[in-house]
Design an enzyme around this catalytic site. Structure first.
Site, PDB file in Angstrom:
ATOM      1  N   CYS A   1      -3.908  19.317 -12.894  1.00 21.63           N
ATOM      2  CA  CYS A   1      -2.496  19.230 -13.280  1.00 21.63           C
ATOM      3  C   CYS A   1      -1.927  17.873 -12.883  1.00 21.63           C
ATOM      4  O   CYS A   1      -1.200  17.233 -13.646  1.00 21.63           O
ATOM      5  CB  CYS A   1      -1.689  20.335 -12.590  1.00 21.63           C
ATOM      6  SG  CYS A   1      -2.284  22.005 -12.866  1.00 21.63           S
TER       7      CYS A   1
ATOM      8  N   CYS B   1      43.268   9.345 -12.947  1.00 17.20           N
ATOM      9  CA  CYS B   1      43.404   8.935 -14.347  1.00 17.20           C
ATOM     10  C   CYS B   1      42.053   8.909 -15.019  1.00 17.20           C
ATOM     11  O   CYS B   1      41.008   8.986 -14.369  1.00 17.20           O
ATOM     12  CB  CYS B   1      44.081   7.561 -14.460  1.00 17.20           C
ATOM     13  SG  CYS B   1      43.061   6.212 -13.816  1.00 17.20           S
TER      14      CYS B   1
ATOM     15  N   ASP C   1      -1.556 -13.805  16.362  1.00 18.91           N
ATOM     16  CA  ASP C   1      -0.621 -14.838  16.779  1.00 18.91           C
ATOM     17  C   ASP C   1      -0.517 -14.737  18.300  1.00 18.91           C
ATOM     18  O   ASP C   1      -0.943 -13.727  18.888  1.00 18.91           O
ATOM     19  CB  ASP C   1       0.734 -14.588  16.119  1.00 18.91           C
ATOM     20  CG  ASP C   1       1.805 -15.529  16.621  1.00 18.91           C
ATOM     21  OD1 ASP C   1       1.566 -16.743  16.629  1.00 18.91           O
ATOM     22  OD2 ASP C   1       2.873 -15.035  17.034  1.00 18.91           O
TER      23      ASP C   1
ATOM     24  N   ASP D   1       4.406 -11.399  14.832  1.00 16.20           N
ATOM     25  CA  ASP D   1       5.735 -10.811  15.043  1.00 16.20           C
ATOM     26  C   ASP D   1       6.892 -11.705  14.624  1.00 16.20           C
ATOM     27  O   ASP D   1       8.037 -11.261  14.589  1.00 16.20           O
ATOM     28  CB  ASP D   1       5.914 -10.448  16.523  1.00 16.20           C
ATOM     29  CG  ASP D   1       6.182 -11.680  17.382  1.00 16.20           C
ATOM     30  OD1 ASP D   1       5.560 -12.739  17.115  1.00 16.20           O
ATOM     31  OD2 ASP D   1       7.004 -11.582  18.309  1.00 16.20           O
TER      32      ASP D   1
ATOM     33  N   ASP E   1       5.317 -15.992  10.925  1.00 16.53           N
ATOM     34  CA  ASP E   1       4.077 -15.236  10.693  1.00 16.53           C
ATOM     35  C   ASP E   1       4.091 -14.511   9.352  1.00 16.53           C
ATOM     36  O   ASP E   1       3.053 -13.993   8.913  1.00 16.53           O
ATOM     37  CB  ASP E   1       3.864 -14.195  11.807  1.00 16.53           C
ATOM     38  CG  ASP E   1       3.582 -14.834  13.149  1.00 16.53           C
ATOM     39  OD1 ASP E   1       2.920 -15.896  13.174  1.00 16.53           O
ATOM     40  OD2 ASP E   1       4.030 -14.281  14.173  1.00 16.53           O
TER      41      ASP E   1
END
Length: 818
Positions: free
Chosen positions: A16, A79, A500, A699, A703
């Site tokens: 399905c 309105c 890093d 971080d 990076d």
């Protein structure tokens, strides 16, 4: 919003899901639509096709998108132009199918696709348009598992009803075979015709009541030329019931010696398959436990200042800028910034870290975390879908709905599986009719029905998505967020992990440890000028220099003009002086000699400290040494990666001496130092060429390109939003050991998927021939359709239960391996 998650009705097997997916992919602009059988949902890009085309395609395929309605009260509407504005705004909201705004009743009736939005979100959209609105009679904090609980209850009830009516049929037929005395007594007392009539009545009820879903779904699919699992069950039970009915009411139409009934087979097949679906529904209910746990973290009410007085209000009414109070032991309702008070906060449910975090004025707090022993007052900075908890839930849901490359083979098999099974069943019937011993017709019926019933594409369809759901959920428990589901598979395949340095392997909280002055420069004046320049930078080293100036009581002057030099440093005009602050390569670029401080530079490099040069008015002024302590678990993480056979690398903009010193301390295999942000990409490409697939852990903003370039980008959750957005995986705690947890979960999940796929394929490959009768010459027996139904039902339960084992994956301990 780039993806929309819509929930789909009518899917009962992997076939399905494949048909629904192909129906979506046929809609112009939706070639990348993905349907997940485990979650009964699809992920699409809402910008690429009209919603009406999407819903119509699913409806035509027989798998309609699940829709919901909500009434919004809009009392300030006055309105006709208001109604048009509101209606247009609602129709622009993701997932809205129709919106009817009624000026007379000051209300709007909205139909939307379930899973794409919430009533409160729609109300906020209208409110933002200038017309305060709220849902009428909606509990916006309703438990999202109610529908799942309803499915479990319904399947259990149908199973019990089917079992109650099947038991007498089974006892009358099989009991007689097992106990001959009972058989003779039963038929001698009541007569064969009467017993078969009772079986006919009860079996017919089973098929028409608890088993009707197999026919209402399976037969239309068969007529559309797209048969699926329900079609197989409908055909198999219809054949058994039809043959038996003919034998009971028109026996003369059957050849001599073939008059027999198989009512018990039809009834037991339905009961066992319903039992399997009930057990599967219960098991699937446990796969989403991580999402339920995350949703349960958020309190229902918040203590908010209104007119200067704190009072409890529903969390849905909290808006950005509200002042909230949280007492000891209470959960934070939304994200915010502490205004007053001091306490320790348990953030383990978000980061996976068990140690409480100190919070005081100016610190950020996260909705769903638990306050410690001190009262706090904070200002709401993120509410509703803007909270970190809401974003985490969205990330986990997106990852759980992803489709991995490993699933491609299963999808191809499922697409052709049911037609192949029907062909095999037809060949089995023909074979037995032509070559089988007497009574050949009865044997042919048993073989054909067994083949139809034992085939189970459901297990193939569930093999990957259930493992992904449980694996990504467990990862969230451990503070690892897979932002993209396919990251699970790609991470398991990496050969090298590159890091890093600052904020990733180090704490990201450097301090000034050394300051050497060139001749003719005075410490206080030089430091205050440099601190003024660094005040314009976001780098952690800049904070260290600022802090050193503050500790010495220096007055920081105003910067007249500053320019960031990516990869080099900063340039600024301060009190009439041109000040340059940055790496040695900045001095080299500007033609400023650093020979006078070369000895100090070597000393800093040997100690693993980061050197920062400064020049004033074109003359070398100072060399600053900044020390950033390594994170506690950095060495353990590197050692564990080596134990797992992973090569490690350090890619840093620091000097070669500093990079080499850090790598030596940690035992890192390869160092790329003095690397500009754009050159990190070249470093990653070189690592990929040399070692294979590479993951990069970082971080910072600089990076982000490397995180995007790597085969897997892993961002520290303590880093910048830019880095997190560029990454495939986020470590909420910022602990390097999180890389090991991510790797372990990736490998465990991929292994679990392979186990499931092997079971699903091996099960069908082995049992379909058995059902067709290949063992009959050796055993003299055919596989009973009832046993086939039991095996089929248990196959899906096995796959889901196996996936649930991922909930027990433990975090990597220091000294352990993924």
């Amino acid at each position: 919003m780039t993806t929309l998650r819509i929930e789909i009705d009518g899917m009962t097997c992997a076939g399905c899901a494949g048909r629904a997916e192909r129906a979506l992919q046929a809609v112009p602009g939706l070639a990348d639509a993905h349907v997940n059988f485990a979650t009964r949902s699809a992920q699409i890009d809402p910008r690429k096709a009209a919603l009406s085309d999407i819903t119509e395609a699913l409806k035509s395929a027989g798998y309609p998108a699940r829709q919901a309605q909500v009434a919004l009260s809009i009392p300030t509407m006055h309105c006709a132009s208001c109604t048009r504005r509101i209606e247009d705004r609602l129709m622009q909201s993701p997932g809205v199918v129709s919106a009817n705004v009624n000026l007379a009743t000051r209300s709007a009736d909205v139909t939307y696709l379930e899973g794409t939005t919430q009533p409160q979100t729609l109300a906020h959209a209208v409110t933002d348009e200038g017309f305060p609105a709220e849902p009428v009679g909606e509990d916006t904090n309703a438990d999202l598992s109610d529908r799942q609980a309803e499915e479990i209850t319904h399947t259990r009830r149908m199973t019990m009803i089917a079992a109650a009516m099947t038991l007498p049929v089974f006892a009358m037929e099989m009991g007689g075979h097992l106990v001959p005395v009972f058989h003779h007594w039963l038929h001698g007392t009541f007569g064969t015709t009467q017993i078969w009539t009772v079986q006919f009545a009860l079996t017919t009820l089973v098929l028409l009541w608890p088993g009707r879903g197999f026919f209402t779904i399976g037969i239309p699919a068969l007529l559309r030329g797209a048969p699926e699992m329900n079609s197989l069950v409908a055909l198999g039970t219809s054949a058994a019931w039809g043959y038996s009915t003919l034998a009971l009411f028109a026996p003369a139409l059957l050849p001599e010696g073939t008059r027999a009934v198989y009512f018990e087979a039809a009834a037991v097949i339905v009961t066992l398959i319903l039992l399997g679906r009930w057990l599967e529904a219960r098991a699937r209910g446990q796969t989403g436990v991580a999402i339920k746990r995350l949703i349960g973290l958020q309190p229902k009410t918040a203590r908010v200042e209104r007119d200067g007085t704190p009072r409890d209000i529903p969390i849905s009414e909290v808006v950005q800028g509200d002042i909230l109070h949280v007492r000891p032991g209470e959960s934070f309702a939304v994200d915010g910034e502490v205004l007053s008070g001091a306490s320790f906060v348990d953030e383990s449910m978000i980061s996976g870290e068990p140690v409480p975090v100190s919070k005081t004025t100016g610190d950020t707090v996260i909705g769903g975390t638990v306050n410690g022993d001190g009262p706090l007052t904070f200002r709401a900075t993120g509410v509703g879908e803007d909270t970190m908890l809401a974003r985490i839930i969205a990330l986990v849901e997106a990852a759980q709905g992803a489709k991995l490359p490993i699933q491609a083979l299963a999808d191809r098999v499922v697409r052709i599986f049911v037609p192949i099974v029907m062909t095999i069943a037809a060949l089995a019937v023909a074979g037995w009719l032509i070559f089988g011993p007497d009574p050949a017709l009865g044997l042919a019926l048993v073989a054909g029905v067994s083949v139809l019933i034992i085939a189970c594409p459901c297990a193939m369809g569930l093999a990957t998505p259930t493992s992904i759901m449980v694996g990504t959920g467990r990862a969230a428990d451990l503070g690892v967020l897979f932002r993209k589901g396919d990251a699970l598979q790609r991470l398991a395949e990496v050969c090298v992990v590159a890091f890093d340095k600052t904020g990733t392997l180090t704490q990201g909280k450097p301090s000034l440890t050394h300051l050497s002055l060139a001749s003719e420069f005075e410490r206080a004046q030089t430091l205050r000028l440099i601190a003024a320049v660094e005040a314009q930078s976001e780098h952690p080293i800049a904070r260290a220099i600022e802090a050193a100036a503050a500790e010495e009581g220096l007055q920081i002057p105003t910067v007249e003009h500053s320019t960031a030099l990516p990869g080099f440093g900063m340039q600024a005009e301060v009190e009439g002086h041109t000040v340059l602050v940055g790496a040695a390569r900045l001095m080299q670029r500007e033609g400023i000699s650093t020979d006078a401080l070369e000895g100090d530079l070597r000393t800093l490099g040997a100690r693993g400290e980061t050197p920062v040069f400064a020049a004033i008015d074109g003359q070398l002024a100072t060399l600053i040494g900044v020390s950033d302590p390594l994170k506690t678990n950095a060495k353990a993480a590197i050692d564990a990666l080596h134990a797992a056979g992973i090569t490690t690398a350090l890619i840093t903009g620091d000097s070669r001496a500093t990079g080499a010193a850090i790598a030596k301390q940690l035992g890192i295999d390869h160092v790329e130092a003095e690397v500009l942000p754009e050159d990190k990409l070249k470093a990653l490409q070189a690592l990929r060429t040399r070692h294979g697939k590479v993951a990069f852990v970082g971080d910072g903003i600089n990076d982000a390109p490397a995180l995007a370039e790597a085969d897997i980008g892993i961002a520290m959750g303590t880093g910048t939003d830019v880095a997190i957005e560029a990454a495939d995986t986020v470590l909420m705690s910022g602990d390097p050991m999180g890389v090991l947890n991510a790797l372990r979960l990736s490998r465990k999940t991929l292994g679990n998927i392979r186990q499931n796929l092997f079971w699903a394929f091996a099960y069908n490959a082995a049992l379909i021939p058995v059902a067709a009768g290949v063992l009959y010459p050796l055993t003299g027996q055919l596989l009973s359709p009832m046993l086939a139904a039991g095996a089929m039902a248990l196959s899906s339960v096995f796959v889901v239960s196996n996936a649930l084992r991922l909930r027990n994956v433990r975090p990597v301990e220091i000294g352990g391996t993924p």
